[in-house]
Design a protein around this motif. Sequence first.
Motif, PDB file in Angstrom:
ATOM      1  N   GLN A 165       0.727  -1.647   0.076  1.00 49.37           N
ATOM      2  CA  GLN A 165      -0.091   0.098   0.352  1.00 49.37           C
ATOM      3  C   GLN A 165       0.586   1.214  -0.084  1.00 49.37           C
ATOM      4  N   GLY A 166      -0.102   1.680  -1.082  1.00 50.65           N
ATOM      5  CA  GLY A 166       0.878   3.961  -0.789  1.00 50.65           C
ATOM      6  C   GLY A 166       2.760   3.705  -2.121  1.00 50.65           C
ATOM      7  N   LYS A 167       3.304   2.209  -1.942  1.00 49.49           N
ATOM      8  CA  LYS A 167       4.044   2.045  -3.008  1.00 49.49           C
ATOM      9  C   LYS A 167       4.334   1.937  -4.417  1.00 49.49           C
ATOM     10  N   ALA A 168       4.355   2.017  -4.799  1.00 48.15           N
ATOM     11  CA  ALA A 168       4.771   2.664  -6.713  1.00 48.15           C
ATOM     12  C   ALA A 168       5.854   1.113  -7.067  1.00 48.15           C
ATOM     13  N   ALA A 169       5.156   0.380  -8.213  1.00 49.60           N
ATOM     14  CA  ALA A 169       5.645  -1.019  -8.157  1.00 49.60           C
ATOM     15  C   ALA A 169       6.239  -1.437  -9.745  1.00 49.60           C
ATOM     16  N   LEU A 170       7.136  -1.516  -9.758  1.00 51.11           N
ATOM     17  CA  LEU A 170       7.972  -1.498 -11.445  1.00 51.11           C
ATOM     18  C   LEU A 170       8.184  -3.905 -11.708  1.00 51.11           C
ATOM     19  N   PRO A 171       7.453  -4.465 -12.005  1.00 56.53           N
ATOM     20  CA  PRO A 171       7.784  -5.320 -13.197  1.00 56.53           C
ATOM     21  C   PRO A 171       8.379  -5.454 -13.903  1.00 56.53           C
ATOM     22  N   LEU A 172       9.590  -6.367 -13.902  1.00 53.83           N
ATOM     23  CA  LEU A 172      10.768  -7.276 -14.731  1.00 53.83           C
ATOM     24  C   LEU A 172      10.583  -8.270 -14.631  1.00 53.83           C
ATOM     25  N   PHE A 173      10.080  -8.751 -16.260  1.00 52.82           N
ATOM     26  CA  PHE A 173      10.102 -10.077 -16.404  1.00 52.82           C
ATOM     27  C   PHE A 173      10.809 -10.801 -17.628  1.00 52.82           C
ATOM     28  N   ILE A 174      11.497 -11.906 -17.919  1.00 56.31           N
ATOM     29  CA  ILE A 174      11.953 -11.920 -18.983  1.00 56.31           C
ATOM     30  C   ILE A 174      11.989 -13.859 -19.177  1.00 56.31           C
ATOM     31  N   GLY A 175      11.221 -13.777 -20.379  1.00 53.55           N
ATOM     32  CA  GLY A 175      11.219 -15.323 -20.765  1.00 53.55           C
ATOM     33  C   GLY A 175      11.591 -16.037 -22.718  1.00 53.55           C
ATOM     34  N   GLY A 176      11.474 -17.508 -22.588  1.00 56.22           N
ATOM     35  CA  GLY A 176      11.617 -17.245 -23.506  1.00 56.22           C
ATOM     36  C   GLY A 176      10.779 -17.131 -25.313  1.00 56.22           C
ATOM     37  N   THR A 177       9.586 -16.270 -24.522  1.00 51.96           N
ATOM     38  CA  THR A 177       9.314 -16.617 -25.700  1.00 51.96           C
ATOM     39  C   THR A 177       8.446 -14.870 -25.637  1.00 51.96           C
ATOM     40  N   ILE A 178       7.720 -14.707 -26.841  1.00 52.29           N
ATOM     41  CA  ILE A 178       7.597 -13.382 -26.235  1.00 52.29           C
ATOM     42  C   ILE A 178       5.606 -13.577 -25.957  1.00 52.29           C
TER      43      ILE A 178
END
Length: 188
Positions: free
Chosen positions: A99-112
């Motif tokens: 709560q009250g935080k900014a979140a930045l997801p970073l994902f990596i995978g083998g295919t789009i």
Amino acid sequence: MSSIVIIHGSPTPGSRLNGLIEFVESNLQEKGIEITHVQVAELPAEALLRANFKDESIIAAVGKVEAATGVVIASPVYKASFTGVLKAFIDLLPQKGLQGKAALPLFIGGTISHLLSLDYALKPVLSVLGSRNILGGVFAIDSWVTRLEGGGFELADELRDRLTNAADELAEEIEWLDKRSQAKAETK
């Protein structure tokens, strides 16, 4: 001072995900943002699997999340979702732990084809934890990150641009959140 915790959700120490994390971390540090880390795979497995909220390592890791203005949540994609080890840690966060935080997801995978795992697997969980400042995030394909012989990683130009934009957006969000928090404290 603004602070961000980077939550590493990869069970593999040499993951290409580290190339994304290192790039974003460097960008944020250049802006004077303090960075801490939670290496989920280094937390005690027994404590994660048994949801031991009283384990000292778990308490310390959750404390880093509580103290930060923003979080970077990084994971490889396995079977169209983030890793189980990351899910085990997320389950140990308090109900409104973001709560009250900014979140930045970073994902990596083998295919789009796993691109939508950001939107359908992780973002709903972040929302349930109270984050209302969930940024678009960055999804990368393994082939866009090259391991260098001497160590480190080389990122495709397009990926570097997207990570730069994402880090800039996160820095702006946490600056805004910090100012809002200071204004609230001054009015009390």
